[in-house]
Design an enzyme around this catalytic site. Structure first.
Site, PDB file in Angstrom:
ATOM      1  CG  LEU A  43       7.367  -4.570  -1.860  1.00  0.00           C
ATOM      2  CD1 LEU A  43       7.600  -5.171  -3.172  1.00  0.00           C
ATOM      3  CD2 LEU A  43       8.779  -3.996  -1.535  1.00  0.00           C
ATOM      4  CG  ASP A 173      -1.878   2.874 -16.633  1.00  0.00           C
ATOM      5  OD1 ASP A 173      -1.957   4.266 -16.869  1.00  0.00           O
ATOM      6  OD2 ASP A 173      -2.093   2.224 -15.323  1.00  0.00           O
TER       7      ASP A 173
END
Length: 694
Positions: A43, A173
């Site tokens: 990926l 984050d």
């Protein structure tokens, strides 16, 4: 069927399932990882430390899952240790947060063949940055999110934050890339999924890291995270506000941070494409407060304000025709798209912004200076700004120079973004990103294990690259600061990088005497040229069909990119060629002339015939760097005689000598307009010269 090679360095990992070893790298293949997971395909790369794979879980009727791999290949590296720590903590957080429907489930965490693996639930969908960009690609009339959509986004995401905060976890984050919208929402469950808990931290009465350790993503992270390493629930809420701003305007907060630090939040309304209601504006204002005490303290408070009865009209953006130009998510408009209707409020906000800058920003940078002077701090050394001015009678105008004193650092490679607002430099601490507006260091990127020698920015200002003694090249997103991929293949140190004019090809030169051409989009090596000595410099011509290389044996070689053959050798000096440049057609100069420096002279050649067009003499010692102005007929050269000289490319006439450095000038770079020249030297300074255009 196919089987995927788990060697993190393998560039072609898919194999036939009958193979026992990888046909590309000869690594042993495993039909099932840990006798359970069948790896289907790659990926993404994981910052040079491994890969992320799509896999099937044989214990769950081949249900799809995601496998993150951490493959430690460098011993004793700080970045590696930090990556291992974050990797383990991500698994811990996923385990602790359990079965919440909007957080990926942890399936397994294990070690196999000296690699760590984290297996988690696969979320089928797009992250919000991809969703935002796909609106542009599909020419959707509603290019950015509407106020109604942002309200729905907040009411969808905030309950997840409330849950993790109550569990004692701060994400740290939050940004569009870390929020995925499910392709097929499940009944009444929220369709947004919060991912990437690798930066999350268990909430303590005072969550504090070692002084100077910043956490999070610049632009999306609150000042207490970046400056002090502190994180609270209110810090996550700032990130939610910055994410909302990105979605509703299409403008990356990272870009605004690069230009204005934390000053942009006080005037966020000027970037709107359409007006928003006062109630919603007040909510976003409070989310984006710089000082934590003025911000929302819990997700529940934000939800309560959002659920207040709405007795006012919600503004929708005007219909945008397909022919109108759309500003990409990472690009900042030169002027506000929507003029603020509240004149008085704008004035007051402007005054507040100035006050904040003169007080808060000043003390922010003073705090950084104090932290950096602390021997126990791992922060980078302080950068002090001073101004000098030099006047040269040859130009007839003053050439102003600003000096950045690096103290403990050194810079030998500079690249300027096309918008002239940011630059990147190499550094003993990593790759540094600078704002040319504030003349301040913005961020440091250090995923290399050894010294970085060279940096470059692509022609569109979307990516930058770095390379050095660890023999690898890293490609970064300039707007977000995220690493895109790592290129490996050289067997010795890398000292030269160059982008083709269309930004599709990257050339790299190494001490292994080779030049490699890379496909920037895929990371694949597409060609290799062999030289006779170490490659010190590279440059493409204006159409990207010819590449010039300079080497330590004094040769300048011209390579045909199409046929991949050597066309001509121009120089055969005994002195190292420190820099090569191409000159586009201008006045009486030939199209695609080549500039090369060796000893104390500079020469211009016709690359096809080998004819010497012009020689530039004036330096008393070795010429160590050259740069050609894109918009004028100027050539700049730097030397170990500690001077910079400006030349007329038409005539070879010496126009000016710039003095100010006290050691060898190592690197020169013009901005796209040609009115700024930036130089670095062994005296540990960077000088920014304002060059008159004539």
């Amino acid at each position: 069927m196919t089987i995927c090679c788990l060697n993190p360095d393998c560039s072609h990992s898919l194999n036939d399932d009958l193979n026992k070893v990888c046909v590309n790298c000869n690594t042993a293949l495993f039909p099932l990882l840990r006798n359970r997971f069948r790896v289907i395909r790659v990926l993404s790369q994981e910052g040079g430390f491994g890969k992320t794979y799509l896999a099937q879980d044989s214990d769950k009727l081949n249900e799809q899952c995601v496998i993150k791999q951490l493959a430690p290949r460098i011993e004793g590296n700080w970045a590696l240790k930090k990556a291992v720590e974050l990797f383990e903590k991500e698994a811990q957080r996923l385990q602790e947060l359990g079965e919440h429907p909007q957080i990926p489930k942890l399936i397994a965490y294990f070690e196999q063949d000296s690699c760590l693996y984290l297996v988690q639930q696969f979320i089928d969908g797009q992250n919000l940055l991809e969703e935002l960009e796909s609106r542009r690609e599909n020419d959707t009339w509603l290019r950015c999110y509407s106020e109604t959509e942002i309200r729905e986004f907040l009411l969808n995401l905030l309950p997840v934050l409330q849950f993790i905060h109550e569990c004692g976890v701060v994400h740290r984050d939050i940004k569009p890339q870390n929020i995925i919208r499910r392709s097929s929402p499940k009944d009444l469950l929220g369709d947004l999924v919060l991912i990437d808990f690798g930066s999350s931290k268990q909430l303590q009465p005072k969550l504090k890291l070692k002084a100077g350790t910043s956490i999070g993503s610049h632009g999306y992270s609150a000042i207490e995270q970046i400056r002090d390493g502190l994180a609270y629930p209110a810090s996550d809420l700032f990130s939610v506000g910055a994410t909302s701003f990105h979605l509703i305007t299409g403008i990356s907060p990272f870009q605004l941070w690069a230009e204005h630090g934390y000053g942009w939040m006080s005037s966020w309304e000027k970037y709107l494409n359409y007006p928003v209601s006062d109630e919603f504006g007040n909510i976003l204002d409070k989310l984006l407060k710089k000082e934590i005490e003025q911000r929302y303290q819990s997700a529940a408070e934000v939800i309560a304000d959002l659920e207040q009865p709405q007795n006012y009209p919600v503004f929708l953006p005007p219909l945008i025709s397909a022919s109108e130009q759309f500003i990409p998510p990472t690009e900042i408009p030169a002027k506000p798209i929507y003029p603020n209707l509240k004149k008085l409020k704008s004035v007051l906000m402007a005054i507040a912004a100035i006050t904040m800058f003169l007080t808060g920003e000043f003390w922010y940078w003073k705090t950084r200076e104090a932290q950096r002077s602390n021997p126990d701090s791992i922060a980078q050394p302080n950068v002090q700004l001073s101004k000098t001015e030099e006047t040269n009678q040859s130009l007839g105008q003053a050439i102003a120079a600003q000096t950045l004193n690096l103290n403990y650092d050194s810079v030998s490679s500079i690249a300027i973004a096309p918008d002239s607002k940011t630059m990147v430099t190499n550094s003993i601490f990593g790759v540094k990103l600078w704002s040319l507006v504030t003349k301040q260091e913005i961020s440091v990127f250090n995923d290399h294990s050894l010294k970085i020698n060279v940096v470059a920015i692509d022609p569109y200002g979307t990516k930058f690259v770095s390379a050095g003694d660890d023999k690898i090249i890293k490609i970064w997103n300039l707007a977000t600061g995220q690493e895109i991929r790592t290129l490996s293949g050289h067997t010795s140190e890398i000292h030269a990088l160059a982008f083709s004019p269309d930004g599709k090809i990257l050339a790299s030169g190494s001490d292994d005497n080779s030049i490699k051409l890379w496909n920037v989009s895929t990371g694949e090596e597409i060609a290799r040229f062999e030289g006779r000595d170490r490659i010190s410099s590279l440059a493409f011509d204006s159409v990207g069909k010819i590449l010039a290389s300079g080497s330590s044996d004094g040769r300048i070689k011209i390579w045909d990119i199409v046929t991949q053959k050597l066309l001509r050798t121009l120089s055969n000096s005994s002195s190292k060629v420190y820099s090569v440049n191409f000159v586009e057609k201008s006045g009486r100069t030939n199209n695609n002339s080549v500039i090369g420096s060796y000893n104390n002279i500079i020469r211009m050649w016709n690359p096809l015939t080998g004819e010497i067009i012009r020689t530039f003499r004036g330096h008393s010692r070795l010429v160590t760097s050259t740069a050609v102005s894109p918009r004028s007929n100027l050539l700049a050269s730097g030397s170990s005689d500690q001077t910079i000289k400006l030349w007329n490319l038409h005539t070879g006439e010496l126009l000016a000598t710039l003095r100010g450095h006290s050691a060898t000038v190592e690197s020169l770079a013009f901005n796209r307009e040609g009115n700024i020249l930036i130089s670095s030297a062994q005296d540990r300074t960077i000088k920014i010269w304002q060059i008159p255009i004539f």
